[in-house]
Design an enzyme around this catalytic site. Structure first.
Site, PDB file in Angstrom:
ATOM      1  N   SER A  62      -0.031  -4.647   6.743  1.00 41.74           N
ATOM      2  CA  SER A  62      -1.421  -4.595   6.290  1.00 41.74           C
ATOM      3  C   SER A  62      -2.067  -5.960   6.471  1.00 41.74           C
ATOM      4  CB  SER A  62      -1.471  -4.200   4.806  1.00 41.74           C
ATOM      5  OG  SER A  62      -2.780  -4.317   4.283  1.00 41.74           O
TER       6      SER A  62
ATOM      7  N   TYR B 280       1.951  -5.127  -3.571  1.00 38.80           N
ATOM      8  CA  TYR B 280       1.560  -4.557  -2.285  1.00 38.80           C
ATOM      9  C   TYR B 280       1.474  -5.623  -1.195  1.00 38.80           C
ATOM     10  CZ  TYR B 280      -0.858  -1.662   1.141  1.00 38.80           C
ATOM     11  OH  TYR B 280      -1.190  -0.986   2.281  1.00 38.80           O
TER      12      TYR B 280
END
Length: 271
Positions: free
Chosen positions: A144, A158
């Protein structure tokens, strides 16, 4: 010497929706056979029927919950039992865990780390030797843009897991490029999918300007091209690449301040 198979076999985790389903559709269109895994067997079966009907794709459905520490071994065993040799590994399974770090119990954190960090690492370890032996392989670890910028408040683990996948992919790429195995960390930014519905942040995310978003189809198309080029890290979208570059040029204190300010707009930072 790289020997490209006539019909590569791709294993896609988290294939039931979003980026994973987009990978399945695009790889099937490119002539791949598929192994699909996720928790929702009904969705996998529906997707398998669609791809067989459209492309005559041989699809093997192996439902697994990657939060189970035994799942990667069980997947590898099932592949052996079916006589399947994986040429492309798409480590895509993932989700968000909203709220501050101490607002979730340890079981939730342990499951999250198993799915986003341990499972993709173990699957790469189990499938890489066969790729090297055959002289051909592709591994895409779906990371990401969050792995390139300061970690925000909320979704505490995350960004950390995505940063790990980036570094892991870089090392794997360096270790295996001469063996015909390309490895890429695909680092999308905001992508249209169910992700924000599951994390209960859809209302906040809808306030983001449209130019910040990419479709799952665009992300996957660019990711496939990147791994074929042998690019170890790829950020789809000019806006996302600009964000990464600007953040890297900022002093850490300023980058952290901006992260704290912006995260309030789209993160659940409380319980």
């Amino acid at each position: 010497m790289t020997m490209t198979p006539s019909r590569p076999l791709s294993l896609i985790t988290g294939a039931s929706s979003g980026i994973g389903a987009a990978f399945a559709r695009q790889l099937a269109a490119l002539g791949h056979d598929l192994v699909l895994t996720a928790r929702r067997a009904d969705r996998l079966e529906t997707l398998a029927a669609e791809l067989f009907g459209q492309h005559d794709t041989k699809v093997t459905v192996l439902p697994h919950d990657l939060a189970n520490p035994a799942a990667p071994q069980e997947l590898a065993d099932a592949l052996d039992q079916h006589g399947l040799q994986v040429d492309w590994l798409i480590n895509n399974a993932g989700y968000g865990l909203p709220g501050s770090f101490d607002a979730n119990d340890w079981t939730a954190h342990a499951d999250f780390l198993q799915v986003l960090l341990t499972a993709p690492t173990e699957l790469a370890w189990r499938l890489l030797p066969g790729m090297r032996q055959r002289g051909y392989g592709r591994i895409i670890n779906v990371a990401s843009l969050a792995g390139h910028v300061p970690g925000p408040a909320g979704h505490t683990l995350y960004a950390a897991t995505k940063a790990y996948l980036i570094k892991f992919s870089q090392s794997l790429a360096l270790e295996n490029h001469t063996a015909g195995v390309n490895v890429c960390a695909l680092c999308p930014g905001f992508t249209w999918s169910e992700f924000h519905d599951i994390t209960r942040t859809r209302d906040k995310m809808n306030k983001m300007p449209g130019f910040m978003w990419l479709s799952a189809e665009d992300v996957v198309h660019q990711g496939i091209a990147a791994v074929e080029r042998g690019q170890a890290v790829y950020i789809p979208g000019r806006v996302n690449r600009t964000i990464k570059t600007v953040v890297q040029l900022m002093p850490d204190r300023l980058a952290m301040w901006l992260s704290a300010r912006e995260s309030k707009r789209y993160r659940n930072t409380s319980a």
